[in-house]
Write a protein that holds these residues in place. Structure first.
Motif, PDB file in Angstrom:
ATOM      1  N   ASP A 112      50.727  30.825 -23.757  1.00 40.44           N
ATOM      2  CA  ASP A 112      51.992  31.380 -22.820  1.00 40.44           C
ATOM      3  C   ASP A 112      52.191  32.822 -23.016  1.00 40.44           C
ATOM      4  OD1 ASP A 112      52.083  28.733 -22.277  1.00 40.44           O
ATOM      5  OD2 ASP A 112      54.079  28.273 -23.520  1.00 40.44           O
ATOM      6  N   LEU A 113      52.365  33.289 -24.030  1.00 39.86           N
ATOM      7  CA  LEU A 113      52.603  34.799 -24.369  1.00 39.86           C
ATOM      8  C   LEU A 113      51.441  35.449 -23.687  1.00 39.86           C
ATOM      9  CD1 LEU A 113      54.445  34.534 -27.742  1.00 39.86           C
ATOM     10  CD2 LEU A 113      55.109  35.878 -25.660  1.00 39.86           C
ATOM     11  N   LEU A 114      50.172  35.187 -24.045  1.00 42.43           N
ATOM     12  CA  LEU A 114      49.160  35.939 -23.351  1.00 42.43           C
ATOM     13  C   LEU A 114      49.125  35.879 -22.167  1.00 42.43           C
ATOM     14  CD1 LEU A 114      46.260  34.903 -25.558  1.00 42.43           C
ATOM     15  CD2 LEU A 114      47.369  37.225 -25.494  1.00 42.43           C
ATOM     16  N   GLN A 115      49.641  34.773 -21.374  1.00 44.11           N
ATOM     17  CA  GLN A 115      49.428  34.794 -19.908  1.00 44.11           C
ATOM     18  C   GLN A 115      50.617  35.563 -19.496  1.00 44.11           C
ATOM     19  OE1 GLN A 115      50.164  30.652 -18.733  1.00 44.11           O
ATOM     20  NE2 GLN A 115      48.824  30.784 -16.825  1.00 44.11           N
ATOM     21  N   PHE A 116      51.570  35.516 -20.204  1.00 42.93           N
ATOM     22  CA  PHE A 116      52.969  36.271 -19.841  1.00 42.93           C
ATOM     23  C   PHE A 116      52.543  37.634 -19.638  1.00 42.93           C
ATOM     24  CE2 PHE A 116      56.647  38.631 -21.053  1.00 42.93           C
ATOM     25  CZ  PHE A 116      57.405  38.342 -20.061  1.00 42.93           C
ATOM     26  N   LYS A 118      49.586  38.969 -19.470  1.00 45.01           N
ATOM     27  CA  LYS A 118      48.498  39.339 -18.515  1.00 45.01           C
ATOM     28  C   LYS A 118      47.302  39.671 -19.318  1.00 45.01           C
ATOM     29  CE  LYS A 118      50.947  40.060 -14.199  1.00 45.01           C
ATOM     30  NZ  LYS A 118      52.225  39.993 -14.728  1.00 45.01           N
ATOM     31  N   LEU A 119      47.026  39.041 -20.389  1.00 43.13           N
ATOM     32  CA  LEU A 119      45.953  39.401 -21.252  1.00 43.13           C
ATOM     33  C   LEU A 119      44.731  38.584 -21.306  1.00 43.13           C
ATOM     34  CD1 LEU A 119      47.736  40.817 -24.280  1.00 43.13           C
ATOM     35  CD2 LEU A 119      46.500  42.187 -22.816  1.00 43.13           C
ATOM     36  N   ASP A 120      43.654  38.625 -21.213  1.00 48.80           N
ATOM     37  CA  ASP A 120      42.315  37.899 -21.119  1.00 48.80           C
ATOM     38  C   ASP A 120      41.717  37.601 -22.468  1.00 48.80           C
ATOM     39  OD1 ASP A 120      40.062  36.653 -20.767  1.00 48.80           O
ATOM     40  OD2 ASP A 120      39.425  37.908 -18.994  1.00 48.80           O
ATOM     41  N   LYS A 121      41.538  36.421 -23.035  1.00 49.13           N
ATOM     42  CA  LYS A 121      40.913  36.004 -24.200  1.00 49.13           C
ATOM     43  C   LYS A 121      39.768  36.770 -24.637  1.00 49.13           C
ATOM     44  CE  LYS A 121      42.849  31.636 -25.694  1.00 49.13           C
ATOM     45  NZ  LYS A 121      42.540  30.248 -25.880  1.00 49.13           N
ATOM     46  N   ASP A 122      39.019  37.208 -23.635  1.00 48.59           N
ATOM     47  CA  ASP A 122      37.648  37.572 -23.847  1.00 48.59           C
ATOM     48  C   ASP A 122      37.725  38.854 -23.965  1.00 48.59           C
ATOM     49  OD1 ASP A 122      36.322  35.310 -23.981  1.00 48.59           O
ATOM     50  OD2 ASP A 122      36.333  34.995 -21.703  1.00 48.59           O
ATOM     51  N   MET A 123      38.738  39.772 -23.839  1.00 45.04           N
ATOM     52  CA  MET A 123      38.673  41.373 -23.862  1.00 45.04           C
ATOM     53  C   MET A 123      38.765  41.739 -25.329  1.00 45.04           C
ATOM     54  SD  MET A 123      42.167  42.039 -21.546  1.00 45.04           S
ATOM     55  CE  MET A 123      41.685  43.854 -21.288  1.00 45.04           C
ATOM     56  N   MET A 128      40.763  47.850 -25.052  1.00 48.42           N
ATOM     57  CA  MET A 128      42.298  47.784 -24.348  1.00 48.42           C
ATOM     58  C   MET A 128      42.921  49.304 -24.469  1.00 48.42           C
ATOM     59  SD  MET A 128      43.634  44.375 -26.200  1.00 48.42           S
ATOM     60  CE  MET A 128      43.221  42.862 -25.536  1.00 48.42           C
ATOM     61  N   SER A 129      43.887  49.335 -23.556  1.00 45.88           N
ATOM     62  CA  SER A 129      44.839  50.552 -23.502  1.00 45.88           C
ATOM     63  C   SER A 129      45.758  50.514 -24.481  1.00 45.88           C
ATOM     64  CB  SER A 129      45.208  50.464 -22.171  1.00 45.88           C
ATOM     65  OG  SER A 129      46.314  49.459 -21.879  1.00 45.88           O
ATOM     66  N   LYS A 130      46.593  51.582 -24.664  1.00 44.04           N
ATOM     67  CA  LYS A 130      47.568  51.360 -25.905  1.00 44.04           C
ATOM     68  C   LYS A 130      48.463  50.302 -25.487  1.00 44.04           C
ATOM     69  CE  LYS A 130      50.564  54.546 -28.453  1.00 44.04           C
ATOM     70  NZ  LYS A 130      51.672  53.582 -28.905  1.00 44.04           N
ATOM     71  N   GLY A 131      49.095  50.233 -24.422  1.00 43.20           N
ATOM     72  CA  GLY A 131      50.207  49.275 -24.065  1.00 43.20           C
ATOM     73  C   GLY A 131      49.741  47.816 -24.141  1.00 43.20           C
ATOM     74  N   MET A 132      48.230  47.783 -23.798  1.00 41.98           N
ATOM     75  CA  MET A 132      47.663  46.184 -23.785  1.00 41.98           C
ATOM     76  C   MET A 132      47.466  45.875 -25.270  1.00 41.98           C
ATOM     77  SD  MET A 132      44.615  46.678 -21.221  1.00 41.98           S
ATOM     78  CE  MET A 132      43.963  44.853 -20.640  1.00 41.98           C
ATOM     79  N   LYS A 133      47.342  46.971 -26.210  1.00 44.77           N
ATOM     80  CA  LYS A 133      47.161  46.408 -27.504  1.00 44.77           C
ATOM     81  C   LYS A 133      48.587  46.221 -28.006  1.00 44.77           C
ATOM     82  CE  LYS A 133      43.249  49.435 -28.512  1.00 44.77           C
ATOM     83  NZ  LYS A 133      42.687  50.835 -28.854  1.00 44.77           N
ATOM     84  N   LEU A 136      49.166  42.671 -26.925  1.00 44.35           N
ATOM     85  CA  LEU A 136      48.692  41.728 -27.784  1.00 44.35           C
ATOM     86  C   LEU A 136      49.334  41.481 -29.110  1.00 44.35           C
ATOM     87  CD1 LEU A 136      46.267  39.989 -28.429  1.00 44.35           C
ATOM     88  CD2 LEU A 136      44.755  41.944 -28.744  1.00 44.35           C
ATOM     89  N   ASN A 137      49.454  42.655 -29.735  1.00 46.76           N
ATOM     90  CA  ASN A 137      50.070  42.399 -31.183  1.00 46.76           C
ATOM     91  C   ASN A 137      51.392  41.838 -31.085  1.00 46.76           C
ATOM     92  OD1 ASN A 137      48.324  43.938 -33.311  1.00 46.76           O
ATOM     93  ND2 ASN A 137      48.357  45.423 -31.815  1.00 46.76           N
ATOM     94  N   LEU A 138      52.016  42.144 -30.047  1.00 46.08           N
ATOM     95  CA  LEU A 138      53.444  41.353 -30.161  1.00 46.08           C
ATOM     96  C   LEU A 138      53.277  39.876 -29.785  1.00 46.08           C
ATOM     97  CD1 LEU A 138      56.359  42.182 -30.230  1.00 46.08           C
ATOM     98  CD2 LEU A 138      56.753  41.908 -27.797  1.00 46.08           C
TER      99      LEU A 138
END
Lengths: 231, 280
Positions: A112-116, A118-123, A128-133, A136-138
């Motif tokens: 659910d959190l990954l969907q929220f 907007k992160l893809d499991k295969d990335m 990843m950009s700083k924001g995406m990382k 993901l960590n959060l």
């Protein structure tokens, strides 16, 4: 409420510089505690002592009744102030690692959190950009049903959209039967989350208390109080 | 601990499989080159001059040693990165003891060293047969046939080789960890290598001294203990320490010293990882 964290006379030195000076602090179960202070005030040092990444020169830390070690690491869900996921990892690998190491990891919640976020499991983490990382960590940290969450500067250096997403995720996923410690110097964005605030400056606690009581007593917002103390 | 082994394997797999493929490619290229250059010395394409075989063995030795050194440098740097780079924030926040972390790193390094060595040697032996038409396996088999109690000798050889590798790796891990605990600067922290050289030299000296003062050996082919007189007759060097000698014997005091070293270096390093390392 019982204390999940008890700190007594905690001192940490880097060579001759005292980063923390004789700190006493309790964190109650069910509370969100904001550790507020400018850069270099000792916030990250305090967090790293709690997570067992640093060792104190003197004083005592008890988390869930234990000194920092394997047990406390299993009950703490820690978001560091930088990306620490291994560069070879994909999102799927990172999820697998959390699932393998933490019994309290909730796979459904992570989906659910990954969907929220907007992160893809295969990335791949390294792409990843700083924001995406950061997101993901959060997502990994909040997917656990830990006794204590420790978030070090969760919104520092991310764009306003990512910042809102991160704040929403923290608010929506916080569980009442746990405690949360958040460090930040971006007080205005986060002050409504805190039940208790601790103002840390030059390694010492300048002021601490219930956030609502402080607002009433000082007749100002926590952000304004922060500016008054450190301005 | 095995949970972490899984991620250590995953993280190192890409580089090390690449290194193995590179070593196999280099072996193939070199053997084809030698075959072409030395074609006129081959008799009927089935036999090879002994000097070419000697040269081939030398080249194989270089490829093997070069690959193993490359792999060890990579694996050692992976340990060092845990102490100096951001990835340490994840590793040291996992519910793992220092012993579990160290044990995982050691197991994975020993695994890759063994796999790499075996794959390169076996591939090259097959390649010599395919390209040169020379059957090394026949030579090996004729040597093996002469050995009594091959099982003992083989098991003993594997154990002593693994112990020797474990001692070297643990000394490296110990030196890196001591440097990290005592010197905060990453640049000066590179002096771990100097510390390792000093430690390894002192240990080798002590090991030889012990072997010299207490000449008691275990003959792996018979599993019998032999003394100074028999050792002299067999031509065993009196300075010889804990590792397997060419005669298939190990020094018993040297072996015990090596076990003590493994235990000591492991627990000292694990203790520092648990209680002394600051991830800053």
């Amino acid at each position: 409420m019982e204390n999940i964290v008890e700190i007594r006379g905690l001192t940490k030195r880097y060579n001759r510089t005292e980063a923390l000076k004789n700190i006493d602090l309790d964190v109650e179960m069910g509370k969100v505690v904001g550790i507020l202070g400018p850069n270099g005030s000792g916030k990250t040092t305090l967090i790293k002592l709690l997570t067992g990444l640093l060792h104190p020169n003197s004083g005592e830390i008890k988390i869930d009744g234990h000194s920092p070690g394997v047990h406390t690491k299993s009950v703490i869900s820690y978001l560091p102030d930088r990306n620490a996921l291994y560069s070879w990892m994909t999102v799927k690998d990172a999820l697998g690692m959390y699932k393998d190491f933490y019994e309290d990891f909730d796979e459904k919640k992570s989906e659910d959190l990954l969907q929220f976020m907007k992160l893809d499991k295969d990335m791949k983490v390294s792409n990843m950009s700083k924001g995406m990382k950061e997101k993901l960590n959060l997502a990994l940290v909040l997917s656990r049903k830990a006794k204590i969450y420790i978030l070090d500067e969760p919104i520092a250096g991310v764009d306003p959209v990512a910042r809102d997403q991160i704040l929403d995720a923290i608010i929506e996923n916080y569980a009442e039967d746990s405690a949360m410690i958040i460090t930040t110097h971006l007080v205005r964005d986060m002050e409504n989350i805190f039940d208790k605030v601790v103002f840390l400056g030059d390694g010492e606690i300048m002021l601490s208390g219930d956030a609502e009581d402080l607002r009433e007593e000082k007749n100002m917002q926590i952000d304004e109080l922060y500016k008054e103390i450190f301005g | 601990m095995f949970k972490y082994v899984k991620y250590e394997m995953k993280g190192t797999m890409k580089f090390l499989i690449g290194a193995i493929i590179l070593a196999l490619g280099a072996s193939t290229g070199i053997q084809l080159f030698i075959k072409r250059e030395a074609g006129n010395t081959l008799v009927g394409g089935m036999t090879v001059e002994s000097d070419i075989i000697a040269f081939l063995l030398l080249v194989l030795g270089f490829i093997l040693i070069g690959s193993l050194i490359g792999a060890m440098v990579y694996l050692i740097s992976s340990y060092r990165k845990e102490l100096y780079e951001d990835r340490g924030y994840l590793t040291f926040a996992l519910p793992l003891s220092g012993g579990q972390l160290l044990g995982s790193k050691l197991l994975v390094a020993l695994f890759w060293g063994t796999v790499m060595g075996l794959v390169i040697v076996i591939y090259n032996l097959i390649l010599v047969q395919v390209i040169m038409g020379y059957n090394f396996f026949d030579d090996i088999w004729s040597i093996i046939k002469q050995i009594d109690n091959l099982g003992f000798l083989l098991t003993g050889s594997i154990i002593t080789s693994l112990m020797e590798s474990a001692v070297t790796l643990l000394l490296v891990y110990f030196a890196i960890t001591v440097s990290r605990v005592s010197i905060k600067s990453r640049k000066i922290g590179s002096l771990w290598f100097l510390l390792f050289i000093i430690l390894a030299s002192v240990i080798t000296y002590i090991q030889e001294l012990i072997a010299k003062l207490m000449p008691m050996y275990l003959d792996l082919s018979t599993m019998g203990i032999i003394g100074q007189r028999e050792a002299y007759i067999m031509g065993i060097d009196s300075q010889f320490g804990g590792t397997l000698s060419i005669q298939g014997v190990v020094s018993i005091p040297g072996l015990l010293f090596q076990i003590l070293l493994i235990v000591g270096a492991f627990f000292a390093t694990a203790y520092m990882l648990d209680k002394k390392i600051d991830i800053v």
